[in-house]
Scaffold this motif. Sequence first.
Motif, PDB file in Angstrom:
ATOM      1  N   VAL A   1       0.822  -1.215   0.000  1.00 13.76           N
ATOM      2  CA  VAL A   1       0.000   0.000   0.000  1.00 13.76           C
ATOM      3  C   VAL A   1       0.857   1.267   0.000  1.00 13.76           C
ATOM      4  O   VAL A   1       0.607   2.200  -0.760  1.00 13.76           O
ATOM      5  N   ASP A   2       1.881   1.295   0.868  1.00 16.82           N
ATOM      6  CA  ASP A   2       2.637   2.545   1.078  1.00 16.82           C
ATOM      7  C   ASP A   2       3.900   2.648   0.228  1.00 16.82           C
ATOM      8  O   ASP A   2       4.567   3.675   0.243  1.00 16.82           O
ATOM      9  N   GLY A   3       4.279   1.576  -0.435  1.00 17.47           N
ATOM     10  CA  GLY A   3       5.519   1.612  -1.226  1.00 17.47           C
ATOM     11  C   GLY A   3       6.727   1.248  -0.375  1.00 17.47           C
ATOM     12  O   GLY A   3       6.600   0.962   0.820  1.00 17.47           O
ATOM     13  N   ASN A   4       7.886   1.291  -1.014  1.00 21.70           N
ATOM     14  CA  ASN A   4       9.094   0.800  -0.351  1.00 21.70           C
ATOM     15  C   ASN A   4       9.711   1.798   0.622  1.00 21.70           C
ATOM     16  O   ASN A   4       9.921   2.959   0.249  1.00 21.70           O
ATOM     17  N   PRO A   5      10.060   1.349   1.826  1.00 22.85           N
ATOM     18  CA  PRO A   5      10.878   2.191   2.714  1.00 22.85           C
ATOM     19  C   PRO A   5      12.343   2.095   2.283  1.00 22.85           C
ATOM     20  O   PRO A   5      12.687   1.300   1.403  1.00 22.85           O
ATOM     21  N   ASP A   6      13.208   2.896   2.913  1.00 26.16           N
ATOM     22  CA  ASP A   6      14.637   2.833   2.583  1.00 26.16           C
ATOM     23  C   ASP A   6      15.318   1.646   3.260  1.00 26.16           C
ATOM     24  O   ASP A   6      16.369   1.197   2.810  1.00 26.16           O
ATOM     25  N   MET A   7      14.743   1.197   4.366  1.00 23.12           N
ATOM     26  CA  MET A   7      15.379   0.104   5.115  1.00 23.12           C
ATOM     27  C   MET A   7      14.335  -0.574   5.999  1.00 23.12           C
ATOM     28  O   MET A   7      13.444   0.093   6.527  1.00 23.12           O
ATOM     29  N   ILE A   8      14.477  -1.902   6.126  1.00 18.68           N
ATOM     30  CA  ILE A   8      13.706  -2.617   7.147  1.00 18.68           C
ATOM     31  C   ILE A   8      14.713  -3.132   8.175  1.00 18.68           C
ATOM     32  O   ILE A   8      15.748  -3.702   7.806  1.00 18.68           O
ATOM     33  N   TYR A   9      14.409  -2.915   9.444  1.00 19.53           N
ATOM     34  CA  TYR A   9      15.213  -3.464  10.542  1.00 19.53           C
ATOM     35  C   TYR A   9      14.327  -4.451  11.289  1.00 19.53           C
ATOM     36  O   TYR A   9      13.178  -4.100  11.610  1.00 19.53           O
ATOM     37  N   ALA A  10      14.836  -5.650  11.590  1.00 22.77           N
ATOM     38  CA  ALA A  10      13.980  -6.638  12.253  1.00 22.77           C
ATOM     39  C   ALA A  10      14.744  -7.402  13.336  1.00 22.77           C
ATOM     40  O   ALA A  10      15.946  -7.658  13.211  1.00 22.77           O
ATOM     41  N   CYS A  11      14.012  -7.757  14.385  1.00 22.23           N
ATOM     42  CA  CYS A  11      14.571  -8.615  15.440  1.00 22.23           C
ATOM     43  C   CYS A  11      13.427  -9.433  16.014  1.00 22.23           C
ATOM     44  O   CYS A  11      12.345  -8.899  16.288  1.00 22.23           O
ATOM     45  N   GLY A  12      13.668 -10.726  16.180  1.00 22.69           N
ATOM     46  CA  GLY A  12      12.615 -11.597  16.713  1.00 22.69           C
ATOM     47  C   GLY A  12      12.969 -13.045  16.443  1.00 22.69           C
ATOM     48  O   GLY A  12      14.120 -13.362  16.117  1.00 22.69           O
ATOM     49  N   PRO A  13      12.003 -13.933  16.548  1.00 21.55           N
ATOM     50  CA  PRO A  13      12.286 -15.349  16.318  1.00 21.55           C
ATOM     51  C   PRO A  13      12.683 -15.612  14.861  1.00 21.55           C
ATOM     52  O   PRO A  13      12.248 -14.883  13.960  1.00 21.55           O
ATOM     53  N   ASN A  14      13.482 -16.648  14.650  1.00 21.47           N
ATOM     54  CA  ASN A  14      14.018 -16.912  13.308  1.00 21.47           C
ATOM     55  C   ASN A  14      12.961 -17.056  12.219  1.00 21.47           C
ATOM     56  O   ASN A  14      13.151 -16.518  11.124  1.00 21.47           O
ATOM     57  N   PRO A  15      11.838 -17.757  12.442  1.00 16.81           N
ATOM     58  CA  PRO A  15      10.852 -17.853  11.354  1.00 16.81           C
ATOM     59  C   PRO A  15      10.337 -16.479  10.926  1.00 16.81           C
ATOM     60  O   PRO A  15      10.130 -16.219   9.738  1.00 16.81           O
ATOM     61  N   MET A  16      10.173 -15.586  11.891  1.00 15.64           N
ATOM     62  CA  MET A  16       9.749 -14.219  11.546  1.00 15.64           C
ATOM     63  C   MET A  16      10.843 -13.511  10.738  1.00 15.64           C
ATOM     64  O   MET A  16      10.553 -12.852   9.727  1.00 15.64           O
TER      65      MET A  16
END
Length: 269
Positions: A191-206
């Motif tokens: 919907v919103d288009g691409n951000p410049d970066m995604i940062y993620a932390c959590g369980p491995n499947p996520m």
Amino acid sequence: MNELFQKKVQILHHIKVGSGYFRIGLAFPELARIARPGQFVMVRLPERRIPLLRRPFSVHNRLVEGEEVYGFELLYKVVGKGTQALSGLKAGDLLDVLGPLGNGFSCPEGIRDVLLVAGGIGVASLYYLALFLAEHRAVRSTVFLGGRTAADILCQRAFESMGTKVCITTEDGTLGEKGLITSMVQEALKVDGNPDMIYACGPNPMLKAVGDIAATYDVRCQISLETAMVCGFGACLGCAVEKADSRGAYFHACTDGPVFDSRAIVIQT
Ligand SMILES: Cc1cc2nc3c(=O)[nH]c(=O)nc-3n(C[C@H](O)[C@H](O)[C@H](O)COP(=O)(O)OP(=O)(O)OC[C@H]3O[C@@H](n4cnc5c(N)ncnc54)[C@H](O)[C@@H]3O)c2cc1C
Ligand code: FES
């Protein structure tokens, strides 16, 4: 190697912030002044046999009064013997802390629009990153918080009070939208288009799902692994993470990571 400190430090406060979740403030200004988002510390309970080994925890927040940095906080979930023993300590007790360790998140000049994706306690390091982005860069952050149930959603108000948009899912539907946080992230990209970066932390499947979504939409993505660690500084080889471009070759999560470009590693699920 970066500057490294180790000492027994005083617990300033220790607050239960939910069922099985705690926030602990530590008087360690030298470390707090230099710790970058995504870096971690290894902690050990002095004079206790259990747990014998140190445990890794992300730097969650910097404690500041006026201009003076006087310590930092960890945010943790009780999952086993070490975290259970840690939860029994109180303000005034000492904790043996080594750090800051590892390579944290990189925040390149010029990024303007980022998504932070936290699964459960993965929010611990991402909150510190959001603070850093708010202080040092003119960045618009949107945070996605996912958990099994409402009790696993932490830091909502803290993010909101720094002006960050917060999107929530729980698997049982007790807070936010019912479902997985990755579905909501995918929808946001559509919907919103691409951000410049995604940062993620959590369980491995996520993390694997977030990395796949980032690849599909051609967005840069950094993920922070919570791989089990023994030493935390490259000596035990207990934190191997397979490289994506040469199968059979490995990074050390503790020294090469814990933050990696999602395309650089094979995420075990
Ligand atoms: C770089 C890094 C940063 C981390 N930051 C945080 C943080 O900010 N807050 C926080 O709560 N936790 C964090 N963790 C995870 C934390 O280190 C573990 O939860 C902790 O070591 C468990 O110790 P324990 O003695 O209580 O559990 P143990 O008795 O060692 O294990 C109990 C159960 O938890 C599982 N477990 C142990 N370690 C992990 C892990 N890393 N991931 C998933 N399951 C695990 C075990 O398989 C076992 O089922 C981080 C881990 C890493 C590597
Ligand atoms: S935890 Fe020992 S080498 Fe990484």
